[in-house]
Design a protein around this motif. Structure first.
Motif, PDB file in Angstrom:
ATOM      1  N   LEU A   1       0.868  -1.115   0.097  1.00 15.19           N
ATOM      2  CA  LEU A   1      -0.042  -0.026  -0.081  1.00 15.19           C
ATOM      3  C   LEU A   1       0.786   1.217  -0.007  1.00 15.19           C
ATOM      4  O   LEU A   1       0.503   2.290  -0.771  1.00 15.19           O
TER       5      LEU A   1
ATOM      6  N   ALA B   1     -14.997  -2.677   5.496  1.00 13.42           N
ATOM      7  CA  ALA B   1     -13.951  -2.305   4.707  1.00 13.42           C
ATOM      8  C   ALA B   1     -14.019  -2.510   3.105  1.00 13.42           C
ATOM      9  O   ALA B   1     -14.462  -3.761   2.856  1.00 13.42           O
TER      10      ALA B   1
ATOM     11  N   PRO C   1      -6.579   4.076  -1.815  1.00  9.20           N
ATOM     12  CA  PRO C   1      -7.908   3.653  -1.884  1.00  9.20           C
ATOM     13  C   PRO C   1      -8.836   4.550  -1.912  1.00  9.20           C
ATOM     14  O   PRO C   1      -8.754   5.498  -0.997  1.00  9.20           O
TER      15      PRO C   1
ATOM     16  N   GLY D   1      -4.920  -3.471   4.689  1.00  9.13           N
ATOM     17  CA  GLY D   1      -3.465  -3.621   4.524  1.00  9.13           C
ATOM     18  C   GLY D   1      -2.975  -4.285   5.709  1.00  9.13           C
ATOM     19  O   GLY D   1      -3.444  -4.325   6.863  1.00  9.13           O
TER      20      GLY D   1
ATOM     21  N   VAL E   1     -10.677   1.810   4.680  1.00  8.24           N
ATOM     22  CA  VAL E   1      -9.399   0.894   4.905  1.00  8.24           C
ATOM     23  C   VAL E   1      -9.185   0.391   6.133  1.00  8.24           C
ATOM     24  O   VAL E   1      -9.405   1.390   7.214  1.00  8.24           O
TER      25      VAL E   1
ATOM     26  N   THR F   1     -10.642  -2.190   1.655  1.00 11.03           N
ATOM     27  CA  THR F   1      -9.359  -2.384   1.386  1.00 11.03           C
ATOM     28  C   THR F   1      -8.738  -3.069   2.851  1.00 11.03           C
ATOM     29  O   THR F   1      -8.908  -2.487   3.759  1.00 11.03           O
TER      30      THR F   1
ATOM     31  N   VAL G   1      -9.881   5.655   7.095  1.00  8.10           N
ATOM     32  CA  VAL G   1      -9.328   4.562   7.635  1.00  8.10           C
ATOM     33  C   VAL G   1     -10.296   4.219   8.733  1.00  8.10           C
ATOM     34  O   VAL G   1     -10.450   4.931   9.764  1.00  8.10           O
TER      35      VAL G   1
END
Length: 467
Positions: A140, A260, A151, A264, A155, A262, A178
């Motif tokens: 990422l 979410a 994104p 990470g 996230v 995405t 986030v």
């Protein structure tokens, strides 16, 4: 390679570039090969060579030393910098096969060789981790820095270590939503904070990243880990998280789901030891250094005479340590080539700084170094080796049948035989093997390495033979 270039440096990240610059300063010719288009490595990565300014050029974590390093490399005579050149073999005499940017294979035969190949991200498989939308934390950040790509959906960042908080702060700076930071590590205790305080600037940077998350209202779930990834044909839709024990083993209760698009996922990095393993150097095991690392002398020479190793590829200690180790190795090489004294006073200062970072490194490892229990999130049907679709259950079955070393296990299951040659799954296979065998992960030897390290067309070998 020029006949005057008696030294080859592999890797143009902080350690390799610092070494090349120091060697040139000492009046020595050096060939610097790197598989990236631009020098700097992951930590100093920036946009494309054409100068694109993506969002990764702004926000927390931007370090001007990368641009300064690239400018110095371009302006320094005596450095034969070869970007987009990838080493695919190293031989006992330290000679190299290098695949050039035109696809041809070249042979380099230096008198002395410095390997500064950096680190590889540690992947921890959980059910659903192969879905589209799941990235390593480093992946990422690479997209953010190198391509200016962020994104668009919520996230979740999960794992352990400082990169969790740095990346969360960077994404927040670019208005990326986030949803949560899921940290397997506990809140740092007093003794850990005392150790981290030995490097005040690094501790202050970490506190700054944490404050940005508080200011932005981003929740941080400590002592939690992702245990499953939900999704549909479009990719990730949410993640399941659970509390973990001191070994980071997921506990049965208290599970929750976070929406979410995405994920990470990252639990730090490990030294890239492909070249030092292929050269026959001895290796040791240290969780605080990221796992397996090449054993080195005080001059950073490995157990193979004339082969030096510096930076995160010899033990994950960060960018400042990599810059210092590049200088230390360069000073040792200069002495071997009759230029002793030119770099020694600077190397002595670097050695002192490196020694003073030891307390910080130990405290950081106590707080966030990888714990083996986190691999228990992988169920029997969880894919561990994505190249060959090998599951955790197949690995456990093979261990029960007596395949208790990486080589036999690879032959029994094909784990690590795919295109990546185990670079993604090696740590997971090691820990799952150790768990099934009831032994310590450090007792499992590192996997074997074969030539070529990367796929090479047959006509490249034919061309090298003709030359």
């Amino acid at each position: 390679m020029s006949a005057a270039a008696e030294t080859v440096v592999v890797g143009a990240g902080p350690a390799g570039a610092a070494a090349a610059l120091a060697l040139a300063e000492a009046g020595l010719a050096v060939t610097l090969v790197d598989d990236n288009a631009r020098a700097g490595g992951q930590v100093f990565r920036t946009g494309a060579a054409g100068g694109r300014r993506g969002p990764g050029r702004r926000g927390p974590g931007r370090d001007p030393r990368g641009a300064e390093l690239r400018a110095r490399l371009a302006a320094t005579p005596g450095i034969d910098h070869r970007p987009d050149h990838e080493v695919v073999a190293i031989h006992p005499d330290r000679s190299l096969w290098v695949r050039a940017d035109d696809g041809r294979l070249q042979r380099l035969a230096p008198r002395l060789l410095l390997v500064a190949t950096g680190a590889v991200e540690i992947a921890v498989p959980v059910p659903g981790w192969q879905r589209p939308g799941v990235f390593g934390l480093g992946g990422l950040q690479l997209l953010l820095k190198g391509a200016g790509t962020v994104p668009t959906g919520p996230v979740v960042l999960a794992g352990a270590g400082p990169l969790l908080y740095l990346l969360a702060a960077q994404l927040r700076a670019h208005r990326v939503p986030v949803a949560a930071v899921v940290d397997a590590a506990a809140r740092p205790g007093f003794s850990v904070l005392l150790g981290l305080a030995t490097q005040p600037s690094l501790l202050a940077a970490g506190i700054g990243h944490r404050w940005r998350l508080l200011w932005g209202g981003i929740p941080v779930l400590r002592r939690h880990a992702v245990t499953a990834v939900d999704g549909d044909r479009g990719g990730v839709t949410g993640v399941e998280v659970a509390p973990v024990d001191d070994d980071w083993r997921p506990l049965p209760g208290g599970r929750r789901r976070i929406a979410a698009r995405t994920l990470g996922l990252g639990f730090g990095v490990r030294p890239n030891i492909e070249l030092t393993r292929l050269a026959g150097a001895e290796h040791g095991w240290d969780v605080g250094l990221g796992g397996w690392f090449p054993k080195r002398s005080d001059e950073l020479e490995t157990t193979v005479p004339g082969l030096f190793a510096a930076g995160d590829g010899a033990g994950v200690l960060g960018v400042d340590n990599a810059l210092d180790e590049g200088l230390i190795a360069a000073a040792a090489i200069a002495r071997r080539l009759g230029r002793g004294g030119v770099l020694d006073w600077r190397a002595e200062a670097a050695i002192d700084r490196r020694r003073r970072r030891r307390v910080f490194r130990e405290a950081l490892a106590d707080w966030s170094a990888l714990r083996p229990g986190v691999f228990a999130a992988a169920g029997a049907d969880t894919v561990v080796c994505r190249c060959e679709d090998v599951t955790a259950g197949e690995i456990a079955d093979a261990v029960r049948l007596g395949y208790r070393a990486p080589g036999p296990l690879k032959m029994a299951t094909r784990a690590g035989m795919g295109l990546c040659q185990g670079r993604v799954c090696a740590t997971a296979v090691q820990h799952l093997l150790a768990a099934a065998a009831g032994t310590d992960p450090g007792a499992v030897p590192p996997p074997s390495v074969r030539v070529p390290l990367r796929p090479v067309p047959l006509d490249a070998f034919a061309g090298m033979a003709a030359d």
